[in-house]
Design an enzyme around this catalytic site. Structure first.
Site, mmCIF file in Angstrom:
data_model
loop_
_atom_site.group_PDB
_atom_site.id
_atom_site.type_symbol
_atom_site.label_atom_id
_atom_site.label_comp_id
_atom_site.label_asym_id
_atom_site.label_seq_id
_atom_site.Cartn_x
_atom_site.Cartn_y
_atom_site.Cartn_z
ATOM 1 N N ARG A 104 -1.618 9.435 -1.997
ATOM 2 C CA ARG A 104 -2.717 8.786 -2.708
ATOM 3 C C ARG A 104 -3.984 9.613 -2.510
ATOM 4 O O ARG A 104 -4.224 10.134 -1.422
ATOM 5 C CB ARG A 104 -2.964 7.357 -2.190
ATOM 6 C CG ARG A 104 -1.950 6.321 -2.644
ATOM 7 C CD ARG A 104 -2.043 6.029 -4.156
ATOM 8 N NE ARG A 104 -1.072 5.043 -4.605
ATOM 9 C CZ ARG A 104 0.147 5.307 -5.065
ATOM 10 N NH1 ARG A 104 0.567 6.550 -5.148
ATOM 11 N NH2 ARG A 104 0.938 4.334 -5.474
ATOM 12 N N GLU A 121 -9.018 10.229 -9.826
ATOM 13 C CA GLU A 121 -7.973 10.510 -10.814
ATOM 14 C C GLU A 121 -7.827 9.392 -11.839
ATOM 15 O O GLU A 121 -7.313 9.619 -12.935
ATOM 16 C CB GLU A 121 -6.619 10.713 -10.124
ATOM 17 C CG GLU A 121 -6.024 9.432 -9.555
ATOM 18 C CD GLU A 121 -4.646 9.624 -8.923
ATOM 19 O OE1 GLU A 121 -4.381 10.695 -8.366
ATOM 20 O OE2 GLU A 121 -3.846 8.681 -8.995
ATOM 21 N N HIS A 141 -0.405 12.913 -11.102
ATOM 22 C CA HIS A 141 0.344 11.780 -10.541
ATOM 23 C C HIS A 141 1.723 11.660 -11.208
ATOM 24 O O HIS A 141 2.090 10.620 -11.746
ATOM 25 C CB HIS A 141 -0.458 10.473 -10.707
ATOM 26 C CG HIS A 141 -0.146 9.484 -9.643
ATOM 27 N ND1 HIS A 141 -1.106 8.741 -8.976
ATOM 28 C CD2 HIS A 141 1.041 9.099 -9.106
ATOM 29 C CE1 HIS A 141 -0.521 7.964 -8.097
ATOM 30 N NE2 HIS A 141 0.776 8.157 -8.156
HETATM 31 P P1 NAI Z 1 7.235 4.155 3.286
HETATM 32 O O1 NAI Z 1 6.621 2.821 3.525
HETATM 33 O O2 NAI Z 1 8.734 4.300 3.296
HETATM 34 O O3 NAI Z 1 6.651 5.199 4.365
HETATM 35 C C1 NAI Z 1 5.313 5.277 4.719
HETATM 36 C C2 NAI Z 1 5.253 5.734 6.162
HETATM 37 O O4 NAI Z 1 3.882 5.972 6.498
HETATM 38 C C3 NAI Z 1 5.789 4.687 7.136
HETATM 39 O O5 NAI Z 1 6.753 5.267 7.990
HETATM 40 C C4 NAI Z 1 4.545 4.254 7.920
HETATM 41 O O6 NAI Z 1 4.831 3.900 9.269
HETATM 42 C C5 NAI Z 1 3.716 5.520 7.834
HETATM 43 N N1 NAI Z 1 2.315 5.333 8.138
HETATM 44 C C6 NAI Z 1 1.520 4.249 7.919
HETATM 45 N N2 NAI Z 1 0.283 4.491 8.371
HETATM 46 C C7 NAI Z 1 0.297 5.744 8.888
HETATM 47 C C8 NAI Z 1 -0.689 6.558 9.503
HETATM 48 N N3 NAI Z 1 -1.934 6.119 9.709
HETATM 49 N N4 NAI Z 1 -0.335 7.786 9.899
HETATM 50 C C9 NAI Z 1 0.936 8.243 9.745
HETATM 51 N N5 NAI Z 1 1.909 7.508 9.158
HETATM 52 C C10 NAI Z 1 1.578 6.279 8.735
HETATM 53 O O7 NAI Z 1 6.606 4.661 1.908
HETATM 54 P P2 NAI Z 1 7.182 5.772 0.931
HETATM 55 O O8 NAI Z 1 8.111 5.158 -0.046
HETATM 56 O O9 NAI Z 1 7.639 6.929 1.736
HETATM 57 O O10 NAI Z 1 5.846 6.161 0.108
HETATM 58 C C11 NAI Z 1 4.746 6.783 0.731
HETATM 59 C C12 NAI Z 1 3.586 6.810 -0.239
HETATM 60 O O11 NAI Z 1 3.876 7.699 -1.304
HETATM 61 C C13 NAI Z 1 3.306 5.476 -0.949
HETATM 62 O O12 NAI Z 1 2.466 4.661 -0.149
HETATM 63 C C14 NAI Z 1 2.614 5.909 -2.200
HETATM 64 O O13 NAI Z 1 1.220 5.882 -1.991
HETATM 65 C C15 NAI Z 1 3.056 7.347 -2.406
HETATM 66 N N6 NAI Z 1 3.826 7.523 -3.643
HETATM 67 C C16 NAI Z 1 3.403 8.459 -4.555
HETATM 68 C C17 NAI Z 1 4.099 8.674 -5.741
HETATM 69 C C18 NAI Z 1 3.674 9.696 -6.754
HETATM 70 O O14 NAI Z 1 4.182 9.674 -7.891
HETATM 71 N N7 NAI Z 1 2.788 10.619 -6.432
HETATM 72 C C19 NAI Z 1 5.283 7.876 -6.055
HETATM 73 C C20 NAI Z 1 5.682 6.962 -5.008
HETATM 74 C C21 NAI Z 1 4.954 6.798 -3.862
#
Ligand code: NAI
Length: 328
Positions: A233, A262, A294
């Site tokens: 993000r 964005e 994105h």
């Molecule tokens: P997820 O929930 O499986 O993993 C997120 C991880 O970040 C978790 O392990 C959590 O413990 C960790 N986390 C939380 N706060 C943290 C911090 N302060 N420091 C380090 N780690 C921390 O989520 P997933 O599915 O892996 O997605 C991650 C992000 O990717 C989403 O939140 C979304 O914003 C972004 N995303 C972007 C897309 C795009 O098209 N560019 C598409 C899908 C998701």
């Protein structure tokens, strides 16, 4: 139940239309317009709306949706930082999302950005098209035997970690929860990750605690010549500080699928507009920065999974069942 889709693009309609016959209980209404307090007021006879990453799902919008009788917001994405969950709960609106539709789609794009920035593919592509076959300025680094630092080792971070391992990289990670599937990842504190990584890829969600996680202080802790990739993000990176770091030659490459400001641009053709956002324009002016709009999620597999889970979410709501993807 009728579902009004906001910001519906042709690829959204295609993937939902492919499966809609499996769900005779659901009627789909596609609107190209983006969700906002104003456009929410046009909703009629729909119990559900379907929104996306750039939609405004603030308290103001939710209030209007509530007045229009909407009971369900279906986010056809994983991130939900644009949704005021407390306000939705207050208005009795259930919010559901698609937590992990294709982590590999996003991780593969993250590596594509890292590779393009590192090997200057964006410049090489244009050069060769102009019959300029010079290699001046196109030198990159081997990723092999370098260190990849993954911030956030959830589903997408884990997929990125596996890809980096496949490149022969040493993979280190920072997360408050260790992912038990990643036995090859060395977990370290954030400062150590910043100081040791040749490639840093952001995969944690945007929350108050992660807002501007990458700022001038954290940038100063990074190795010179690091490649930074953000597919998570925009708000994770303080753009002005990133620009300062780029000017100080901290980065050999920066790949951004997401960036602050964005929202105005995402999924819009603004070829003929004079862009008013100076930070975006400044970012685009650097030769070692590559920006995509994105699109990390945009694969056939991911779109298929998004439509399937979103329709299943709607059915679970209709039947009063739990889908496990509820945010309130
Ligand atoms: P997820 O929930 O499986 O993993 C997120 C991880 O970040 C978790 O392990 C959590 O413990 C960790 N986390 C939380 N706060 C943290 C911090 N302060 N420091 C380090 N780690 C921390 O989520 P997933 O599915 O892996 O997605 C991650 C992000 O990717 C989403 O939140 C979304 O914003 C972004 N995303 C972007 C897309 C795009 O098209 N560019 C598409 C899908 C998701």
């Amino acid at each position: 139940m009728r579902i009004t889709f906001f910001a519906a693009k042709s690829y959204d309609m295609d993937s939902f239309n492919k499966i809609k016959d499996q769900y005779p209980e659901l009627e789909l209404e596609y609107w190209e317009t983006e969700l906002s307090p104003k456009t929410a007021s046009y909703v009629k006879d729909s119990e559900a709306v379907c929104a996306f990453v750039s939609s405004d799902v603030s308290a103001k919008t939710l209030k209007v949706l509530h007045e229009k009788g909407v009971k369900l917001v279906l986010m056809r994405c994983a991130g939900f930082n644009n949704v005021d969950i407390d306000a939705a709960t207050e208005y009795g609106i259930k919010v559901m999302r698609v937590p992990g539709y294709s982590p590999e789609a996003v991780a593969e794009h993250a590596m594509a950005l890292a590779m393009a920035a590192n090997r200057h593919l964006h410049k090489a592509y244009i050069r060769v098209r102009e019959n300029n076959f010079s290699l001046q300025g196109l030198t990159g680094l081997n990723f092999y035997e370098k260190t990849a630092g993954i911030i956030g080792t959830g589903k997408i971070g884990a997929a990125m970690a596996r890809i980096c391992r496949g490149f022969g990289m040493k993979v280190i990670g920072y997360d408050m929860y260790k992912n038990p599937d990643l036995d090859f990842v060395e977990y370290v504190e954030l400062d150590e990750l910043l100081g040791r990584s040749d490639l840093i890829s952001l995969h944690c969600p945007l929350m108050d605690s992660t807002h501007h996680l990458i700022n001038i202080e954290t940038i100063n802790k990074m190795k010179d010549g690091v490649v930074l990739v953000n597919t998570s993000r925009g708000g994770l990176v303080k753009t002005d500080d990133l620009i300062a770091g780029i000017r100080e030659h901290k980065f050999s490459g920066v790949g951004l699928d997401v960036y602050e400001e964005e929202t105005q641009n995402v999924y819009e053709n603004r070829e003929d507009d004079i862009l008013m956002h100076s930070t975006t324009a400044r970012l685009l002016s650097f030769p070692n920065v590559i920006v995509t709009s994105h699109q990390a999620f945009l694969t056939e597999e991911a779109l298929g999974a998004i439509s399937q889970v979103t329709m299943d979410n709607a059915m679970a709501f209709l039947k009063g069942e739990k889908s496990g993807t509820e945010l309130n």
